[in-house]
Scaffold this motif. Structure first.
Motif, PDB file in Angstrom:
ATOM      1  N   LEU A  90       8.083  -2.849  -5.200  1.00 39.83           N
ATOM      2  CA  LEU A  90       6.951  -2.245  -4.647  1.00 39.83           C
ATOM      3  C   LEU A  90       6.524  -0.790  -5.029  1.00 39.83           C
ATOM      4  O   LEU A  90       5.632  -0.481  -5.407  1.00 39.83           O
ATOM      5  N   VAL A  95      12.911  -5.812  -3.061  1.00 35.78           N
ATOM      6  CA  VAL A  95      11.532  -5.712  -2.886  1.00 35.78           C
ATOM      7  C   VAL A  95      10.820  -4.577  -2.906  1.00 35.78           C
ATOM      8  O   VAL A  95       9.889  -4.280  -3.307  1.00 35.78           O
ATOM      9  N   LEU A  96      11.321  -3.820  -2.000  1.00 37.76           N
ATOM     10  CA  LEU A  96      10.730  -2.305  -1.413  1.00 37.76           C
ATOM     11  C   LEU A  96      10.930  -1.625  -2.777  1.00 37.76           C
ATOM     12  O   LEU A  96       9.975  -0.847  -3.080  1.00 37.76           O
ATOM     13  N   LEU A 101       5.858  -0.364  -8.568  1.00 31.06           N
ATOM     14  CA  LEU A 101       4.553  -0.888  -8.997  1.00 31.06           C
ATOM     15  C   LEU A 101       3.669   0.353  -8.454  1.00 31.06           C
ATOM     16  O   LEU A 101       2.551   0.597  -9.364  1.00 31.06           O
ATOM     17  N   VAL A 102       3.572   0.622  -7.384  1.00 31.84           N
ATOM     18  CA  VAL A 102       2.726   1.996  -6.719  1.00 31.84           C
ATOM     19  C   VAL A 102       2.697   3.177  -7.642  1.00 31.84           C
ATOM     20  O   VAL A 102       1.903   3.427  -7.923  1.00 31.84           O
TER      21      VAL A 102
END
Lengths: 335, 321
Positions: free
Chosen positions: A175, A171-172, A178-179
């Motif tokens: 994330l 998940v990280l 995406l960032v």
């Protein structure tokens, strides 16, 4: 034909290509498909969870053309802090570890920005300090983690092949991807890595980006250490360069992060980590001795270091390798 | 534009350089003096057993740190594989100790030389990233030694290396080896062309290249020097423990780079000396010994070394700017 191949060898595709090659190799070898069983997959993702976050944090700093050596120390310190503070409630431990990681990363970045220091010297001092701090807080002992439910829960299999620990890491990674891909912060980070002065002129704030990148790197390393120690239900101080820094650097570099900054993406790093984990699990299930893995990792790292060397093309030219071959190699684009 | 336009900045820079040098020398001198006063006032510090124990580790780490000095001076920051190289050399020395101390020692030094020269070639010829190359080499050395020795400890046969456990006029032999290494290293830096070139390459790579220095040869020579002194440390290691094992080399890289930085060699290269490294080694060893004498546990040594290194790095910047 050559052109389509060289597109595949672009930095953005290289890690996924490598991952495919490694997976295919194990699928074809006799005794290799052990990687594809549920147990093999679980083992791959356990390794992934251990080095993934460290590689991601290190990769983020390498993206902006810095190098955070202190992750190896921070991972150990994070584990020790988490276990010491988390014997009552695991959440407290996690928060404490994250806070220490953030503070350590921010402090180092502040020193670099404020005193105009390079990242290698400062994080070298940070590495030694964090290792020392881990020894001091634990009193040079191995600390047991009493919360057995947490220890079991964090490694419990989900979907058959992935633990909670690995899921957090996945998940990280998403994330981070995406960032980097879709926010201004991400583009500023890459711009800073490509050309710091240019980024400053274009309106980015390299100093603030640097603070953020090192804070992330510290927090991610501490989180990785905390989750590892919870899973092992003990923490002991160590500054494992051989077992943490080597795979993390190798994964980041295999993941397409260039040593000269600005090139590479989080998903590439994830693929790089997976390449190493699949190699490790695959070799183990084939009954190959563990040292082969060390040698393979070292050899890959050395090869990439040479291929990334700014003078490689000059030396090839001096050796009389024809220009055309060099041109094709450069189109492949290491940098 | 007349000549003075060119002269003035140069002399100003030199004055600044001198000022920073003297400031640095003063800082190191004050710290050393303060530490020595505390040491002399501490009961038990000037006792023969304590001093002998002090010289044991000091000589070992010292030789590795001299090797590290050459790497740092040449602008290649540090190496993560000197500890592993030293341990591998000690294993070879222990393995060959049947054949006589001299042969075993030469073989150990040769092994360390080869390991470091290969890295020097990769870094010098291709300008590959020195940190990555050293991390890769660490992994390779660990893997290969595991394959060759099967993870076992190799014992020195009989008293082949007893020479290094003896004392000459009351001075332990390892300390003599360390002092000799300091002298040789300092002479190499000050009175050979290699030394001048190394400083030049370390302080300004492009200028050195434009000035006609074959930078890759200098880099290879720097790594060869590092290998030489690390190999000597390997012999001392084998003699000290009577055996060779990869475990013994763990942490040497940290101690060595700490000593180099605390001594005041610039992390960016081009400024420093073997003599400074020697002061760094002595400083850290005396500090550790004092901490133990005051009853603080080992873990505080680790923390304090980290903080001292950080302080040394910050101090360097202050004196530069």
């Amino acid at each position: 034909m050559i052109k389509s191949l060289s597109v595949l060898w672009q930095p953005a595709f290289r890690p996924f290509l490598l991952l495919g090659v490694v997976l295919a190799a194990f699928a074809l070898m006799s005794g290799g498909p052990g990687v594809f069983t549920a147990r093999g997959g679980f083992s791959v993702f356990q390794h992934f969870a251990t080095i993934g976050l460290v590689a991601l944090g290190l990769g983020l700093t390498m993206l902006m053309r810095e190098f955070d050596l202190s992750v190896a120390g921070m991972m150990g310190l994070g584990g020790c802090v988490a276990v010491l503070a988390g014997n009552g409630s695991a959440a407290t431990g996690l928060i404490a570890a994250l806070a220490v990681g953030l503070a350590g990363g921010l402090l180092q970045a502040w020193l670099m920005v404020r005193l105009r220091l390079g990242s290698v010297p400062v994080t070298l001092g940070g590495l030694l300090t964090f290792v020392g701090a881990a020894y001091v807080v634990t009193g040079n002992r191995s600390i047991p983690f009493d919360n057995m439910e947490m220890a079991i829960a964090i490694n419990a299999p989900l979907f058959g092949f992935m633990s909670v620990r690995a899921l957090v890491v996945v998940v990280l990674f998403m994330l981070a991807a995406l960032v980097i891909q879709f926010t201004r912060v991400g583009r500023d980070l890459i711009a800073t890595g490509s050309d710091r002065h240019g980024a400053l002129i274009a309106g980015a704030n390299p100093d603030r980006i640097q603070l953020g990148a090192f804070a992330c790197s510290g927090a991610l390393a501490a989180l990785a250490g905390a989750m590892l120690s919870f899973g092992l239900s003990s923490a002991s101080p160590s500054g494992g360069v051989a077992d943490i820094l080597v795979p993390a650097v190798a994964a980041a570099i295999l993941g397409g992060i260039s040593l000269s900054g600005g090139v590479g993406r989080p998903l590439g790093i994830a693929a790089g980590v997976l390449v190493l984990c699949v190699l490790r699990t695959g070799l183990t299930t084939m009954g190959v001795a563990p040292y082969v893995h060390d040698v393979v990792t070292g050899a890959i790292l050395l090869a990439v270091a040479i291929a990334d060397g700014p003078h490689l093309r000059m030396r090839l030219h001096q050796l009389g390798i024809p220009r055309k071959a060099i041109a094709v190699q450069s189109k492949g684009g290491m940098i | 534009m007349n000549a003075s336009t060119f002269v003035r900045p140069a002399s100003a820079a030199r004055e600044k350089y001198r000022a920073s040098m003297s400031m640095h020398a003063m800082a190191v001198g004050c710290a050393m003096a303060a530490l020595l006063v505390v040491a002399v006032l501490t009961p038990g510090f000037i006792s023969l057993p304590n001093l002998i124990a002090l010289t044991g580790t000091l000589s070992l780490i010292g030789c590795v740190a001299i090797g590290m000095t050459f790497i740092t001076l040449g602008g290649n920051i540090m190496s993560f594989c000197l500890g592993a190289t030293c341990a591998a050399a000690s294993m070879l020395v222990a393995h060959l100790s049947d054949a006589g101390a001299w042969l075993a020692g030469l073989a150990g030094v040769a092994l360390a030389l080869v390991i470091m020269v290969v890295q020097g070639l990769v870094i010098g010829l291709f300008r590959a990233n020195p940190l990555i190359v050293s991390i890769a080499s660490l992994s390779l050395i660990l893997g290969v030694t595991q394959y060759v020795a099967g993870g076992q400890t190799i014992y020195v046969s009989g008293d082949a290396l007893s020479m290094l456990k003896s004392r000459v006029l009351g001075v332990p032999a390892p300390l003599l080896v360390f002092v000799a290494a300091v002298v040789v290293g300092e002479l190499m830096l000050r009175f050979t062309r290699f030394g001048y070139k190394l400083i030049l390459v370390g302080s300004n790579f492009e200028a050195a290249e434009v000035g006609g220095i074959s930078t890759w040869r200098t880099t290879v020579a720097a790594y060869a020097a590092a290998g030489l002194f690390t190999g000597v440390a390997g012999i001392l290691l084998a003699a000290r423990y009577g055996s060779g094992s990869m475990e013994f080399g763990v942490g040497f890289d940290y101690s060595a780079i700490s000593a180099v930085l605390v001594g005041g060699t610039a992390i960016g290269g081009g400024q420093g000396s073997v003599l400074r490294t020697m002061f760094g080694v002595v400083f850290i060893a005396v500090m550790q010994s004092l901490l133990l004498l005051y009853g603080l546990d080992v873990q505080f040594q680790y923390l304090l070394i980290g903080l001292v290194v950080l302080a040394a790095i910050l101090l360097q910047v202050r004196s530069k700017s």
